[in-house]
Design a protein around this motif. Structure first.
Motif, PDB file in Angstrom:
ATOM      1  N   LEU A  78       0.658  -1.172  -0.115  1.00  0.00           N
ATOM      2  CA  LEU A  78      -0.035   0.086   0.104  1.00  0.00           C
ATOM      3  C   LEU A  78       0.808   1.423  -0.185  1.00  0.00           C
ATOM      4  O   LEU A  78       0.545   2.297  -0.578  1.00  0.00           O
ATOM      5  N   ARG A  82       1.105   4.291  -2.660  1.00  0.00           N
ATOM      6  CA  ARG A  82       0.857   5.482  -2.406  1.00  0.00           C
ATOM      7  C   ARG A  82       2.209   6.604  -2.858  1.00  0.00           C
ATOM      8  O   ARG A  82       1.607   7.438  -3.488  1.00  0.00           O
TER       9      ARG A  82
ATOM     10  N   SER B  76      -5.508   4.048   1.827  1.00  0.00           N
ATOM     11  CA  SER B  76      -4.367   4.028   0.930  1.00  0.00           C
ATOM     12  C   SER B  76      -5.407   4.358  -0.567  1.00  0.00           C
ATOM     13  O   SER B  76      -4.790   5.064  -1.690  1.00  0.00           O
TER      14      SER B  76
END
Lengths: 121, 295
Positions: A78, A82, B76
């Motif tokens: 994750l 990002r 996220s």
């Protein structure tokens, strides 16, 4: 003999697990780094918003490395996702800034040319 | 437009439904706002594919929130969705700026072209004016040279029967009286006219010159008659030259009688020389060679 046969699959299973816990697919690991390099090349660091997102991207890549060390693959994945989004945004912000600067410069040139022509005549 | 509107409704209803289950995280709220901003910007017309990608990213975040609530994955996905919407807005800014630059480049080229055309037109006009002035100057010079040559030719021919002298009072053309008149007459002989034509030709070339026609006699006879005869003869010559085109403003006639002899009146030869008409030319234009360029 039968012991030996049992030992081999066990080794393979261990090796596989070892791989899975220590790293993510190559593409996921490299994508944010490539985007960060692209952002740096286009000069995102000299644009306030671009520099901010470039920093976010780098920080999150570092975070992903740390999470991977701790064995948190999902978290790392994750973080890398990002980081990629931030780096891509940094690229576009720098590109937009550059395009605006160039448009302004061209418009300024027209003004100068018209002024010079007016003086000449 | 319709599918976009439909999906907006879908997102809103999804948000509403999920609202019952849990409070959406700040990242998701930011992502929704960023998407609205991107969708309402010029991006919808200049970068519709980017808007669609941003919408898909937001839907992914919404789906994660619907299924799993507020967790790291949802945050996220929302975080990514917000960046993608922001990137779409920036992309639309880039495209708009690039278009502006392209327009400005075209305008710059147009301005440069019209400036260059204007300058070249100006140069052409100046060139043409210069060429015209040059031609005129050349024509004038040629005409002046032709006139001077003609005058010089005429003077050379005059020299055959008249004496020509430069004196302080001007150029003096002396015509013997016998060439022009019968004895005691003021009327020009037929042969005299032919000769005066040449005088006229020589004098006409110079438009600035002024002339005095002086009649002279020998000392025979009384002064009253001589003065009148000399004046009448001068008038005859003057009138004839005026008839040949010499401006009357430039030419005057005087009778000097026997008062200005140039030879001895005691012998026939001297008397013949004293019977004469003098044309005094003054105020002539200097020769081209001596001329300065100042006018």
């Amino acid at each position: 003999m039968s012991r030996t046969y049992l030992f081999i699959p066990a080794t393979i299973a261990l090796a596989t697990v070892g791989c899975a816990t220590n790293s993510l697919p190559v593409q996921q690991m490299t994508a944010p780094r490539q985007e960060i390099r692209a952002a740096e090349e286009i000069g995102a660091a000299s644009h306030p918003q671009g520099a901010l997102h470039l920093k976010y991207a780098k920080d999150q890549v570092a975070e992903a490395d740390r999470l991977l060390k701790d064995g948190n693959e999902d978290g790392a994945q994750l973080a890398l996702m990002r980081a990629t989004a931030d780096a891509k945004l940094a690229v576009e912000l720098a590109r937009e800034d550059k395009a605006r600067q160039e448009a302004l410069e061209t418009q300024k040139k027209i003004g100068e040319l018209r002024k010079n022509t007016a003086v000449a005549q | 437009m319709k599918p976009l509107l439909f999906s907006s409704v879908a997102i809103l209803s999804a948000a509403f439904l999920s609202g019952c289950a849990a409070i959406p995280p700040k990242e998701l709220l930011d992502a929704r706002a960023a998407y609205e901003k991107a969708k309402n910007s010029q991006a919808s017309s200049v970068a519709p594919a980017d808007v669609a990608t941003a919408r898909d990213a937001l839907l992914l975040a919404e789906k994660s929130f619907d299924n799993d609530g507020d967790n790291m994955a949802t945050r996220s996905y929302a975080y990514v969705a917000e960046r993608m919407s922001e990137r779409t807005t920036a992309r639309s800014g880039t495209l708009t700026a690039e278009k502006d630059k392209e327009d400005a480049e075209k305008a710059l080229l147009d301005t440069a072209t019209s400036t260059a055309e204007g300058l070249s037109k100006e140069v052409t006009q100046k060139d043409r004016a210069l060429a015209g002035a040059g031609e005129k100057l050349q024509d004038e010079r040629a005409a002046r040279m032709a006139a001077e040559r003609k005058a010089a030719d005429a003077l050379a021919r005059l020299a055959a029967f008249a004496s020509i002298k430069e004196e302080p009072r001007g150029l003096v053309i002396t015509l013997p009286g016998g060439v022009l008149f019968e004895t005691n007459q003021a009327k020009l002989l037929g042969t005299a006219e032919e000769r005066l034509n040449q005088v006229a030709e020589a004098l006409l070339a110079d438009r600035d010159a002024t002339m005095v026609v002086e009649g002279h006699t020998d000392s025979q006879g009384n002064d009253t008659i001589n003065d009148k005869l000399s004046k009448d003869r001068a008038d005859s010559v003057r009138d004839y030259l005026v008839k040949r085109g010499v401006s009357p403003d430039r030419i005057t006639a005087v009778g000097k009688g026997s008062k200005s002899p140039i030879a001895d009146n005691k012998n026939p030869e001297g008397r013949a020389n004293n019977r004469r008409v003098e044309i005094v030319v003054s105020g002539r234009t200097p020769k081209a060679g001596a001329k300065t360029e100042v006018r």
